[in-house]
Design an enzyme around this catalytic site. Structure first.
Site, PDB file in Angstrom:
ATOM      1  N   TYR A 287       1.099  -1.202  -0.291  1.00 40.43           N
ATOM      2  CA  TYR A 287      -0.550   0.241  -0.029  1.00 40.43           C
ATOM      3  C   TYR A 287       1.313   1.184   0.285  1.00 40.43           C
ATOM      4  O   TYR A 287       0.950   2.249  -0.798  1.00 40.43           O
ATOM      5  CB  TYR A 287      -0.534  -0.153   1.396  1.00 40.43           C
ATOM      6  CG  TYR A 287      -1.896   1.308   1.460  1.00 40.43           C
ATOM      7  CD1 TYR A 287      -2.581   0.780   0.894  1.00 40.43           C
ATOM      8  CD2 TYR A 287      -1.826   2.015   2.151  1.00 40.43           C
ATOM      9  CE1 TYR A 287      -3.917   2.013   0.392  1.00 40.43           C
ATOM     10  CE2 TYR A 287      -3.026   2.798   2.492  1.00 40.43           C
ATOM     11  CZ  TYR A 287      -4.197   3.419   2.005  1.00 40.43           C
ATOM     12  OH  TYR A 287      -4.232   4.254   1.721  1.00 40.43           O
TER      13      TYR A 287
ATOM     14  N   LYS B 259       0.980   4.320  -2.847  1.00 39.05           N
ATOM     15  CA  LYS B 259       0.368   5.711  -2.252  1.00 39.05           C
ATOM     16  C   LYS B 259       1.052   6.643  -2.787  1.00 39.05           C
ATOM     17  O   LYS B 259       1.273   7.463  -3.506  1.00 39.05           O
ATOM     18  CB  LYS B 259       0.170   5.306  -0.758  1.00 39.05           C
ATOM     19  CG  LYS B 259      -1.155   4.573  -0.953  1.00 39.05           C
ATOM     20  CD  LYS B 259      -2.372   5.221  -1.958  1.00 39.05           C
ATOM     21  CE  LYS B 259      -3.474   5.052  -0.713  1.00 39.05           C
ATOM     22  NZ  LYS B 259      -4.882   5.329  -2.382  1.00 39.05           N
TER      23      LYS B 259
HETATM   24  P1  NAI Z   1     -13.444   2.292   1.726  1.00 37.53           P
HETATM   25  O1  NAI Z   1     -13.179   0.479   1.658  1.00 37.53           O
HETATM   26  O2  NAI Z   1     -14.638   2.827   2.092  1.00 37.53           O
HETATM   27  O3  NAI Z   1     -13.883   2.491   0.093  1.00 37.53           O
HETATM   28  C1  NAI Z   1     -12.814   2.388  -0.835  1.00 37.53           C
HETATM   29  C2  NAI Z   1     -13.771   2.157  -2.512  1.00 37.53           C
HETATM   30  O4  NAI Z   1     -13.645   1.407  -3.216  1.00 37.53           O
HETATM   31  C3  NAI Z   1     -15.095   0.310  -2.255  1.00 37.53           C
HETATM   32  O5  NAI Z   1     -15.970   0.455  -2.001  1.00 37.53           O
HETATM   33  C4  NAI Z   1     -14.532  -0.783  -3.358  1.00 37.53           C
HETATM   34  O6  NAI Z   1     -15.607  -1.484  -3.201  1.00 37.53           O
HETATM   35  C5  NAI Z   1     -13.940   0.380  -4.234  1.00 37.53           C
HETATM   36  N1  NAI Z   1     -12.868  -0.491  -4.819  1.00 37.53           N
HETATM   37  C6  NAI Z   1     -12.188  -1.326  -4.675  1.00 37.53           C
HETATM   38  N2  NAI Z   1     -11.255  -1.574  -5.257  1.00 37.53           N
HETATM   39  C7  NAI Z   1     -11.805  -1.244  -6.599  1.00 37.53           C
HETATM   40  C8  NAI Z   1     -11.515  -1.522  -8.192  1.00 37.53           C
HETATM   41  N3  NAI Z   1     -10.818  -2.676  -8.900  1.00 37.53           N
HETATM   42  N4  NAI Z   1     -12.642  -0.958  -8.979  1.00 37.53           N
HETATM   43  C9  NAI Z   1     -13.144   0.328  -8.604  1.00 37.53           C
HETATM   44  N5  NAI Z   1     -13.901   0.215  -7.089  1.00 37.53           N
HETATM   45  C10 NAI Z   1     -13.345  -0.005  -6.505  1.00 37.53           C
HETATM   46  O7  NAI Z   1     -12.302   3.072   1.316  1.00 37.53           O
HETATM   47  P2  NAI Z   1     -12.148   4.957   2.463  1.00 37.53           P
HETATM   48  O8  NAI Z   1     -11.257   4.279   3.251  1.00 37.53           O
HETATM   49  O9  NAI Z   1     -12.995   5.434   1.839  1.00 37.53           O
HETATM   50  O10 NAI Z   1     -11.381   5.287   0.979  1.00 37.53           O
HETATM   51  C11 NAI Z   1     -10.914   5.959   0.129  1.00 37.53           C
HETATM   52  C12 NAI Z   1      -9.376   6.244  -0.495  1.00 37.53           C
HETATM   53  O11 NAI Z   1      -8.798   6.681   0.153  1.00 37.53           O
HETATM   54  C13 NAI Z   1      -8.508   4.954  -0.863  1.00 37.53           C
HETATM   55  O12 NAI Z   1      -8.199   5.156  -2.110  1.00 37.53           O
HETATM   56  C14 NAI Z   1      -8.210   4.562   0.459  1.00 37.53           C
HETATM   57  O13 NAI Z   1      -6.738   4.229  -0.049  1.00 37.53           O
HETATM   58  C15 NAI Z   1      -7.634   6.233   1.053  1.00 37.53           C
HETATM   59  N6  NAI Z   1      -7.487   7.064   1.767  1.00 37.53           N
HETATM   60  C16 NAI Z   1      -8.375   6.246   3.269  1.00 37.53           C
HETATM   61  C17 NAI Z   1      -8.005   6.624   4.563  1.00 37.53           C
HETATM   62  C18 NAI Z   1      -8.360   6.126   5.316  1.00 37.53           C
HETATM   63  O14 NAI Z   1      -8.504   6.541   6.611  1.00 37.53           O
HETATM   64  N7  NAI Z   1      -9.637   6.188   5.426  1.00 37.53           N
HETATM   65  C19 NAI Z   1      -6.080   6.912   5.089  1.00 37.53           C
HETATM   66  C20 NAI Z   1      -5.575   6.656   3.902  1.00 37.53           C
HETATM   67  C21 NAI Z   1      -5.431   6.988   2.405  1.00 37.53           C
END
Ligand code: NAI
Length: 305
Positions: A166, A170
């Protein structure tokens, strides 16, 4: 309804849940026509895909009087990723903003991390951000406008345990964003990164047994995904016309501009270096400026404000 994105078409990947969902809802509220992309998988990228999360967000946008279309394609393969942009063109005739937010996690301590764990995480985050951006770039070039917002993480910018896959993905995304910003500046195209902190299913597995753990989780739950959305909508809007090549960390009510790598300290000797003079002179001089091996939570060690 606001007008910050009036007339714009925006594609948000991974918008069925968490942060992406909030971005899609706010973008629509600000007048954008939105492609809500989500393949609806499990947090580790395994398990049956589901149309439900993306469709529910589309339904909600429409109920609120906005315009949206669902896409269930995976960002992790070039054809389906390009189809996300095609969906925008077919449904709304143009594309103005791309938010590369989709993500999965497969955490393992490094020596136990499998090749598959590494490759899948790179595919979704780094390759996915490239595939979707690349499909949009041709349109941005032709119309001489467009904005990218990519998602990075302090796991990559700072560090964390068990996230070599990751973190590599990132931090790679920050270089991808910077490269796009440099290459496409001449076409009035901008590219920025957001490094979010938000309570979502991705970090929802923290144990809560002791009172101290419960208090910590209760504090974390106040960093809602909705707090990230205004920064992203701003970066997509014309009000951000002078903002490109930057990285913004966003946590609850804090917005932080993150540093980018520059030389910290340099030493030189007119006659050049040997292993001995490096040991005696260069390393002691440079060592004063070494970074300690800290994790994200040790750097961001104050409660979300
Ligand atoms: P989440 O797991 O709630 O949402 C991510 C969404 O991406 C999910 O709905 C999933 O179905 C979708 N997804 C996964 N693989 C996919 C693919 N191949 N094609 C299309 N959709 C796909 O996660 P969250 O927390 O909302 O994360 C959003 C972004 O923020 C991510 O890039 C994550 O790495 C980044 N992030 C989040 C943090 C946090 O504190 N929540 C911290 C640092 C980064």
């Amino acid at each position: 309804m606001g007008t910050a994105l009036a007339g714009k078409v925006v594609a948000v990947t991974g918008a069925g849940r968490g942060i992406g969902r909030e971005i899609a809802l706010l973008a629509a509220q600000e007048g954008a026509k939105v492609v809500v992309n989500d393949l609806g998988g499990a947090v580790d990228g395994e398990g049956g895909a589901s149309a439900a999360p993306a469709q529910e967000v589309v339904d909600e946008i429409k109920r609120n009087g906005g315009a949206a279309v669902a896409s269930f394609d995976s960002v992790a393969e070039p054809g389906p990723a390009a189809n996300i942009i095609k969906t925008a063109i077919d449904a709304f005739g143009r594309i103005d903003g791309v938010v590369n937010n989709a993500g999965i996690l497969r955490d393992r301590i490094f020596h136990r991390m499998s090749v598959v764990d590494f490759e899948l995480v790179l595919k979704v985050h780094l390759f996915g951000s490239f595939y979707v951006s690349h499909a949009a770039a041709r349109h941005f070039r032709e119309q001489e406008s467009g904005a990218f917002v990519h998602f990075t993480s302090t796991s990559g910018l700072v560090g964390n345990y068990g996230q070599a896959n990751y973190a590599a993905a990132k931090l790679g995304i920050t270089a991808l964003s910077k490269s796009i910003a440099l290459d496409m500046q001449r076409f009035n195209v901008r590219s920025n990164c957001v490094s979010p902190f938000a309570w979502s299913r991705m970090i929802g597995t923290i144990p809560t047994e002791t009172e101290a753990e419960k208090r910590r989780v209760a504090r974390s739950q106040t960093m809602t995904p909705a707090k990230i959305a205004p920064v992203v909508v701003f970066l997509l809007s014309d009000a951000a016309k002078d903002v490109t090549g930057q990285i913004f960390a966003v946590r609850k009510n804090e917005i932080m501009l993150m540093g980018q790598s520059r030389p910290l300290r340099a030493v030189h000797r007119g006659e050049g270096w040997t292993q001995e003079t490096i040991a005696e002179h260069a390393m002691p001089a440079l060592k004063a400026s070494f970074y300690p091996l800290l994790r994200s939570q040790e750097v961001f060690n104050w409660d979300p404000v």
